[in-house]
Design a protein around this motif. Structure first.
Motif, PDB file in Angstrom:
ATOM      1  N   SER A 582       0.757  -1.152   0.053  1.00  0.00           N
ATOM      2  CA  SER A 582       0.018  -0.096  -0.047  1.00  0.00           C
ATOM      3  C   SER A 582       0.915   1.339  -0.059  1.00  0.00           C
ATOM      4  CB  SER A 582      -0.918  -0.064   1.250  1.00  0.00           C
ATOM      5  OG  SER A 582      -1.639  -1.148   1.178  1.00  0.00           O
ATOM      6  N   GLY A 583       2.000   1.118   0.435  1.00  0.00           N
ATOM      7  CA  GLY A 583       2.854   2.415   0.552  1.00  0.00           C
ATOM      8  C   GLY A 583       2.372   3.400   1.665  1.00  0.00           C
ATOM      9  N   LEU A 584       2.794   4.617   1.104  1.00  0.00           N
ATOM     10  CA  LEU A 584       2.424   5.606   2.220  1.00  0.00           C
ATOM     11  C   LEU A 584       0.899   5.977   2.305  1.00  0.00           C
ATOM     12  CD1 LEU A 584       5.397   8.148   1.932  1.00  0.00           C
ATOM     13  CD2 LEU A 584       4.913   6.785   3.868  1.00  0.00           C
ATOM     14  N   ASN A 585       0.091   5.587   1.352  1.00  0.00           N
ATOM     15  CA  ASN A 585      -1.203   5.718   0.922  1.00  0.00           C
ATOM     16  C   ASN A 585      -1.874   5.316   2.297  1.00  0.00           C
ATOM     17  OD1 ASN A 585      -0.785   6.980  -1.385  1.00  0.00           O
ATOM     18  ND2 ASN A 585      -1.240   5.151  -2.781  1.00  0.00           N
ATOM     19  N   ILE A 586      -1.460   4.181   2.856  1.00  0.00           N
ATOM     20  CA  ILE A 586      -2.228   3.436   3.859  1.00  0.00           C
ATOM     21  C   ILE A 586      -2.193   4.489   5.052  1.00  0.00           C
ATOM     22  CG2 ILE A 586      -0.387   2.572   5.051  1.00  0.00           C
ATOM     23  CD1 ILE A 586      -2.216   0.125   5.482  1.00  0.00           C
ATOM     24  N   LEU A 587      -1.345   5.372   5.200  1.00  0.00           N
ATOM     25  CA  LEU A 587      -1.244   6.581   6.102  1.00  0.00           C
ATOM     26  C   LEU A 587      -2.038   7.714   5.858  1.00  0.00           C
ATOM     27  CD1 LEU A 587       2.627   6.117   7.215  1.00  0.00           C
ATOM     28  CD2 LEU A 587       0.482   4.942   8.023  1.00  0.00           C
ATOM     29  N   THR A 588      -2.180   8.061   4.478  1.00  0.00           N
ATOM     30  CA  THR A 588      -2.715   9.379   4.315  1.00  0.00           C
ATOM     31  C   THR A 588      -4.067   9.221   3.419  1.00  0.00           C
ATOM     32  OG1 THR A 588      -1.502   9.141   1.987  1.00  0.00           O
ATOM     33  CG2 THR A 588      -0.407  10.211   3.756  1.00  0.00           C
ATOM     34  N   SER A 589      -4.515   7.972   2.957  1.00  0.00           N
ATOM     35  CA  SER A 589      -5.822   8.041   2.174  1.00  0.00           C
ATOM     36  C   SER A 589      -6.711   6.905   2.888  1.00  0.00           C
ATOM     37  CB  SER A 589      -5.456   7.462   0.984  1.00  0.00           C
ATOM     38  OG  SER A 589      -6.761   7.040   0.322  1.00  0.00           O
ATOM     39  N   LYS A 590      -7.946   7.589   3.421  1.00  0.00           N
ATOM     40  CA  LYS A 590      -9.042   6.804   4.090  1.00  0.00           C
ATOM     41  C   LYS A 590      -9.393   5.922   2.999  1.00  0.00           C
ATOM     42  CE  LYS A 590     -10.543   9.764   7.647  1.00  0.00           C
ATOM     43  NZ  LYS A 590     -11.561  10.662   8.296  1.00  0.00           N
ATOM     44  N   LYS A 591      -9.386   6.190   1.595  1.00  0.00           N
ATOM     45  CA  LYS A 591     -10.015   5.199   0.566  1.00  0.00           C
ATOM     46  C   LYS A 591      -9.295   3.950   0.572  1.00  0.00           C
ATOM     47  CE  LYS A 591     -11.805   8.981  -2.468  1.00  0.00           C
ATOM     48  NZ  LYS A 591     -11.640   9.482  -3.792  1.00  0.00           N
ATOM     49  N   SER A 592      -8.020   3.683   1.142  1.00  0.00           N
ATOM     50  CA  SER A 592      -7.216   2.601   1.147  1.00  0.00           C
ATOM     51  C   SER A 592      -7.797   1.629   1.867  1.00  0.00           C
ATOM     52  CB  SER A 592      -5.822   2.942   1.359  1.00  0.00           C
ATOM     53  OG  SER A 592      -5.611   3.412   2.617  1.00  0.00           O
ATOM     54  N   ARG A 593      -8.659   1.998   2.934  1.00  0.00           N
ATOM     55  CA  ARG A 593      -9.143   1.224   3.956  1.00  0.00           C
ATOM     56  C   ARG A 593     -10.107   0.270   3.641  1.00  0.00           C
ATOM     57  NH1 ARG A 593      -9.525   3.521  10.176  1.00  0.00           N
ATOM     58  NH2 ARG A 593      -7.606   4.303  10.475  1.00  0.00           N
ATOM     59  N   LYS A 594     -10.127  -0.857   4.041  1.00  0.00           N
ATOM     60  CA  LYS A 594     -11.145  -1.978   3.404  1.00  0.00           C
ATOM     61  C   LYS A 594     -12.336  -1.934   4.344  1.00  0.00           C
ATOM     62  CE  LYS A 594      -7.546  -5.229   1.933  1.00  0.00           C
ATOM     63  NZ  LYS A 594      -6.940  -6.310   2.278  1.00  0.00           N
ATOM     64  N   HIS A 595     -13.468  -1.932   3.722  1.00  0.00           N
ATOM     65  CA  HIS A 595     -14.786  -2.161   4.464  1.00  0.00           C
ATOM     66  C   HIS A 595     -15.481  -3.477   4.146  1.00  0.00           C
ATOM     67  CE1 HIS A 595     -19.133  -0.936   5.327  1.00  0.00           C
ATOM     68  NE2 HIS A 595     -18.286   0.251   5.933  1.00  0.00           N
ATOM     69  N   PRO A 596     -15.943  -3.865   5.328  1.00  0.00           N
ATOM     70  CA  PRO A 596     -16.434  -5.246   5.056  1.00  0.00           C
ATOM     71  C   PRO A 596     -17.570  -5.505   4.089  1.00  0.00           C
ATOM     72  CG  PRO A 596     -16.748  -4.646   7.453  1.00  0.00           C
ATOM     73  CD  PRO A 596     -16.207  -3.401   6.566  1.00  0.00           C
ATOM     74  N   MET A 597     -18.290  -4.433   3.607  1.00  0.00           N
ATOM     75  CA  MET A 597     -19.354  -4.435   2.635  1.00  0.00           C
ATOM     76  C   MET A 597     -18.626  -4.565   1.339  1.00  0.00           C
ATOM     77  SD  MET A 597     -21.990  -5.141   4.558  1.00  0.00           S
ATOM     78  CE  MET A 597     -23.218  -4.917   3.220  1.00  0.00           C
ATOM     79  N   ASP A 598     -17.505  -4.300   1.119  1.00  0.00           N
ATOM     80  CA  ASP A 598     -16.799  -4.333  -0.207  1.00  0.00           C
ATOM     81  C   ASP A 598     -17.003  -5.832  -0.780  1.00  0.00           C
ATOM     82  OD1 ASP A 598     -16.113  -1.720  -0.128  1.00  0.00           O
ATOM     83  OD2 ASP A 598     -13.927  -2.316   0.702  1.00  0.00           O
ATOM     84  N   ALA A 599     -16.996  -6.723   0.069  1.00  0.00           N
ATOM     85  CA  ALA A 599     -17.348  -8.034  -0.468  1.00  0.00           C
ATOM     86  C   ALA A 599     -18.815  -8.418  -0.828  1.00  0.00           C
ATOM     87  CB  ALA A 599     -16.574  -9.033   0.630  1.00  0.00           C
ATOM     88  N   PRO A 600     -19.052  -9.488  -1.684  1.00  0.00           N
ATOM     89  CA  PRO A 600     -20.353  -9.726  -2.042  1.00  0.00           C
ATOM     90  C   PRO A 600     -20.970 -10.679  -0.995  1.00  0.00           C
ATOM     91  CG  PRO A 600     -18.764 -10.932  -3.381  1.00  0.00           C
ATOM     92  CD  PRO A 600     -17.903 -10.166  -2.600  1.00  0.00           C
ATOM     93  N   THR A 601     -20.246 -11.285  -0.174  1.00  0.00           N
ATOM     94  CA  THR A 601     -20.749 -11.867   0.738  1.00  0.00           C
ATOM     95  C   THR A 601     -20.219 -11.624   2.186  1.00  0.00           C
ATOM     96  OG1 THR A 601     -20.929 -14.131  -0.524  1.00  0.00           O
ATOM     97  CG2 THR A 601     -20.862 -14.550   1.725  1.00  0.00           C
ATOM     98  N   VAL A 602     -20.951 -11.295   3.349  1.00  0.00           N
ATOM     99  CA  VAL A 602     -20.678 -11.080   4.399  1.00  0.00           C
ATOM    100  C   VAL A 602     -21.155 -11.871   5.677  1.00  0.00           C
ATOM    101  CG1 VAL A 602     -20.785  -9.074   6.179  1.00  0.00           C
ATOM    102  CG2 VAL A 602     -20.643  -8.581   3.984  1.00  0.00           C
ATOM    103  N   ILE A 603     -20.450 -12.540   6.305  1.00  0.00           N
ATOM    104  CA  ILE A 603     -20.789 -13.426   7.394  1.00  0.00           C
ATOM    105  C   ILE A 603     -20.621 -12.755   8.865  1.00  0.00           C
ATOM    106  CG2 ILE A 603     -20.437 -15.736   8.340  1.00  0.00           C
ATOM    107  CD1 ILE A 603     -19.457 -16.601   5.876  1.00  0.00           C
ATOM    108  N   LEU A 604     -21.730 -12.605   9.463  1.00  0.00           N
ATOM    109  CA  LEU A 604     -21.673 -12.053  10.879  1.00  0.00           C
ATOM    110  C   LEU A 604     -21.718 -13.071  11.751  1.00  0.00           C
ATOM    111  CD1 LEU A 604     -21.759  -9.120  12.549  1.00  0.00           C
ATOM    112  CD2 LEU A 604     -24.300  -9.528  12.537  1.00  0.00           C
ATOM    113  N   PHE A 605     -20.712 -13.472  12.484  1.00  0.00           N
ATOM    114  CA  PHE A 605     -20.774 -14.759  13.430  1.00  0.00           C
ATOM    115  C   PHE A 605     -20.635 -14.355  14.940  1.00  0.00           C
ATOM    116  CE2 PHE A 605     -19.050 -18.318  15.384  1.00  0.00           C
ATOM    117  CZ  PHE A 605     -19.824 -19.468  14.798  1.00  0.00           C
ATOM    118  N   ILE A 606     -21.652 -14.808  15.557  1.00  0.00           N
ATOM    119  CA  ILE A 606     -21.556 -14.240  17.167  1.00  0.00           C
ATOM    120  C   ILE A 606     -21.038 -15.485  17.925  1.00  0.00           C
ATOM    121  CG2 ILE A 606     -23.018 -13.398  19.069  1.00  0.00           C
ATOM    122  CD1 ILE A 606     -24.520 -12.891  15.560  1.00  0.00           C
ATOM    123  N   ILE A 607     -20.299 -15.344  18.823  1.00  0.00           N
ATOM    124  CA  ILE A 607     -19.707 -16.417  19.430  1.00  0.00           C
ATOM    125  C   ILE A 607     -20.381 -16.263  20.944  1.00  0.00           C
ATOM    126  CG2 ILE A 607     -17.439 -17.295  20.590  1.00  0.00           C
ATOM    127  CD1 ILE A 607     -15.927 -15.402  18.482  1.00  0.00           C
ATOM    128  N   GLY A 608     -21.081 -17.245  21.119  1.00  0.00           N
ATOM    129  CA  GLY A 608     -21.812 -17.338  22.601  1.00  0.00           C
ATOM    130  C   GLY A 608     -23.002 -17.314  22.489  1.00  0.00           C
TER     131      GLY A 608
END
Length: 651
Positions: A582-608
């Motif tokens: 990612s280089g220095l972009n990871i420090l300067t750009s918020k767009k480089s952050r991954k978001h869970p909803m970027d994926a077509p499948t999202v699994i929300l798993f609750i332990i307990g």
């Protein structure tokens, strides 16, 4: 392309059905429960099995039975049981199907040895198979014999297209040496006890197998200390690393600790009809997701106890091979009680032999109107056989709504609303502490069992959190009141007293003090959160406050088109390589952050554990948002308010 959870589960059972011809099949309880949701016992018998038995050291086979198939989690205890069964039988061919990945079993079989090189090299499954095959051959002790060891990932049941649970891991709970809060701030896998480590590894193994079967390559996110441990093992295990290289469909896996918000599952006010059924009727023996249905209204047998009398097999809710029953089961989660009652009555009216009023002419469907049709079929075994699943579901709903426990649930729900309103309105718990003590003292006059009031205590302390402190003198009075109540009701509250142990007032005082200590820990659980540290939120009208759970807030933020920063949801990245890429972009750009909803499948798993009411609310939030992603809700089990209380208080 990825499979659904249901398709993955079915594929695992196909592996078993291909090997059962001529075999006696032995199953442990979790595997038997998974089988129930795939079609049940007759799937095995019609597929060629000669007999089906529970995995018990008291079981054995006749001399003419030469082939055995063991479906097991392959724990040390279960392997000892298999040894007993083999040595008391006359098998020449044994197949062991481990529902847990063989690399985990290998680690447990060699717990006192350093086998890290074998595991990191990916040789553990092969070595484990050799060890287990050698053990089976030794136990059979015949020159002409054949053995086979395989891994078949039987661990999931799909309640609906977007909700699944994992029965083998129903005992798993976010605990650290039995405590809710770890004693050290730096927690990893080796902070846990040996049995807790084993549970984590096994759960990760089954999650990994599910992801592999569904062809998913996941980004792992977590919220909660225990979830961080699971995320670490899932991210760094050699088997998981190898699987991610082969899978191609992107996914997001969100691991959440149940203990961050116990109010949602410990609340005695479920709107979901299936939650009510689970909270009132006893569980099917050996199961944690289906219930026992009293079949006496249909039959002429005289039964004294539904669960213990062997004259009559109990009914159940789920019938995998009846599409109308599967549809009704899903409606019991996703639709209102009124809608489910009308649907059941409509289906019953089509088999009605007495021609009761049609559903369109009824203003309200009651348990009595359903029971009238059910009772008319008594002894008519042709009708019963044709509509057995429907009749069992109708019996379960009618029995739930007429049971005294249902009235207790309604009363406990109204009391909880009063307490919650007091906390929300005053933002202090001076009156609440007194109110809770009075409720416990007057429980018998109100017809409320102590365990439901203990669930109410768990819910209230989780709701209050750190924001609303309870006065010390009120908590001291609460402990004193609890001590007396526990002594009076210890036979129904303390599981240890069921073993015939004598319970003294001093022991009950110690239990009451321990309950308060755990309640205080429950109130502290959200200290590690920033955005979701409170579940008391202002109402949309601005008048007062309402409960909005951590899971609800998280899902609302996930599907929000504005994409607010998910500060409490941590991401397990891939380390230094990702940083360099990612280089220095990871420090300067918020767009480089991954978001869970970027994926077509999202699994929300609750332990307990999770309640079905929560599942419905979360699914509704996803549907109304209009997001394209397939959001799946999973958990170790489905819980009722009393289940949640017992999990956390450990009485």
């Amino acid at each position: 392309m990825s499979l659904s959870v249901k398709e993955f589960s079915k594929a695992a059972w196909v592996e078993i059905y291909n090997r059962i011809i001529g075999a006696v099949v032995f199953l442990d309880d979790p595997s038997a429960e998974c089988l129930h949701w795939d079609g049940g016992l007759f799937n095995l018998l019609s597929g060629g099995a000669v007999a089906v038995k529970s995995l018990s050291p008291f079981e054995y086979c006749k001399s003419e039975h030469k082939k055995a198939l063991f479906i097991t989690q392959a724990t040390t205890t279960q392997l000892s049981t298999i040894k007993e069964i083999i040595q008391n039988s006359d098998f020449t061919h044994c197949l062991l199907a481990s529902t847990v990945s063989l690399d985990v079993v290998y680690l447990e079989l060699n717990k006192d040895k350093d086998v890290s090189d074998i595991i990191s090299a990916g040789k553990a499954p092969m070595e484990c198979a050799k060890m287990l095959e050698s053990m089976l051959l030794q136990w059979i002790n015949k020159v002409q014999s054949a053995v086979e060891v395989i891994h078949v990932p039987i661990s999931t049941i799909s309640l609906t297209s977007n909700v699944f649970v994992m029965p083998p891991y129903s005992p798993v709970y976010p605990l650290y040496e039995g405590k809710l809060i770890p004693t050290t701030p730096s927690v990893d896998l080796y902070t846990l006890s040996e049995s807790e480590r084993s549970q984590v590894r096994r759960l990760v193994s089954s999650l990994n197998s599910m992801l592999e079967g569904m062809n998913l390559k996941e980004e792992v996110y977590y919220m909660g200390t225990h979830s961080s441990i699971l995320a670490g093992v899932l991210e760094n295990s050699p088997v998981c690393l190898a699987r991610r290289k082969l899978c191609s469909s992107p996914a997001s896996l969100l691991l959440i600790d149940r203990t961050l918000d116990l109010c949602g599952c410990a609340s005695p006010a479920p709107e979901c009809l299936l939650d009510k059924v689970l909270g009132v009727l006893p569980r099917l023996p050996g199961h944690c997701t289906d219930v026992t249905v009293d079949m006496t209204p249909l039959c002429e047998a005289s039964v004294t106890s539904v669960t213990d009398d062997l004259q009559l097999s109990p009914g159940c809710l789920y019938h995998a091979n009846d599409k109308y029953c599967v549809q009704t089961f899903e409606q019991m989660i996703n639709k209102t009680q009124k809608e489910v009652m009308f649907d059941l009555y409509n289906k019953l009216s089509k088999i009605d032999v007495q021609r009761s009023p049609g559903p369109k002419t009824l203003l309200k469907v009651t348990p009595q109107s359903m029971e009238k049709i059910i009772n008319a079929t008594k002894g008519n075994y042709d009708i019963i056989e044709q509509h057995l699943g429907l009749l069992q579901q109708a019996l379960a709903v009618a029995a739930t709504l007429r049971a005294p426990q249902h009235a207790q649930l309604e009363l406990a729900a109204s009391l909880q609303r009063q307490v919650a309103q007091n906390i929300a309105a005053s933002r202090e718990a001076t009156s609440v502490g007194r109110q809770l003590s009075l409720l416990i003292k007057s429980r018998k006059e109100r017809g409320l069992p102590l365990e439901r009031l203990l669930a109410l205590l768990v819910s209230v302390y989780s709701l209050a959190g750190d924001e609303v402190p309870f006065p010390r003198q009120h908590e001291e009075a609460l402990v004193e009141t609890l001590s007396v109540a526990i002594f009076e009701d210890h036979k129904s509250v303390l599981l240890s007293s069921a073993e015939g142990r004598v319970v003294s007032p001093e022991q009950c005082a110690a239990v009451a003090a321990d309950v308060l200590s755990k309640l205080k820990d429950i109130a502290k659980m959200r200290r590690i959160l920033n955005r979701y540290n409170t579940v008391l939120k202002p109402t949309e009208t601005g008048a007062g406050h309402e409960y909005r759970g951590v899971l609800q807030q998280l899902v609302d933020d996930l599907v929000d088109s504005a994409r607010p920063e998910l500060v409490d949801l941590r991401h397990r990245n891939h380390g230094v390589k990702d940083l360099l890429r990612s280089g220095l972009n990871i420090l300067t750009s918020k767009k480089s952050r991954k978001h869970p909803m970027d994926a077509p499948t999202v699994i929300l798993f609750i332990i307990g554990g999770v309640s079905l009411d929560e599942c419905r609310r979360l699914h509704r939030a996803v549907i109304t948002s209009g997001v394209d992603a397939n959001v799946i809700i999973g958990s170790t089990k489905i819980v009722t308010s009393v289940d949640a209380m017992r999990d956390v208080l450990r009485l």
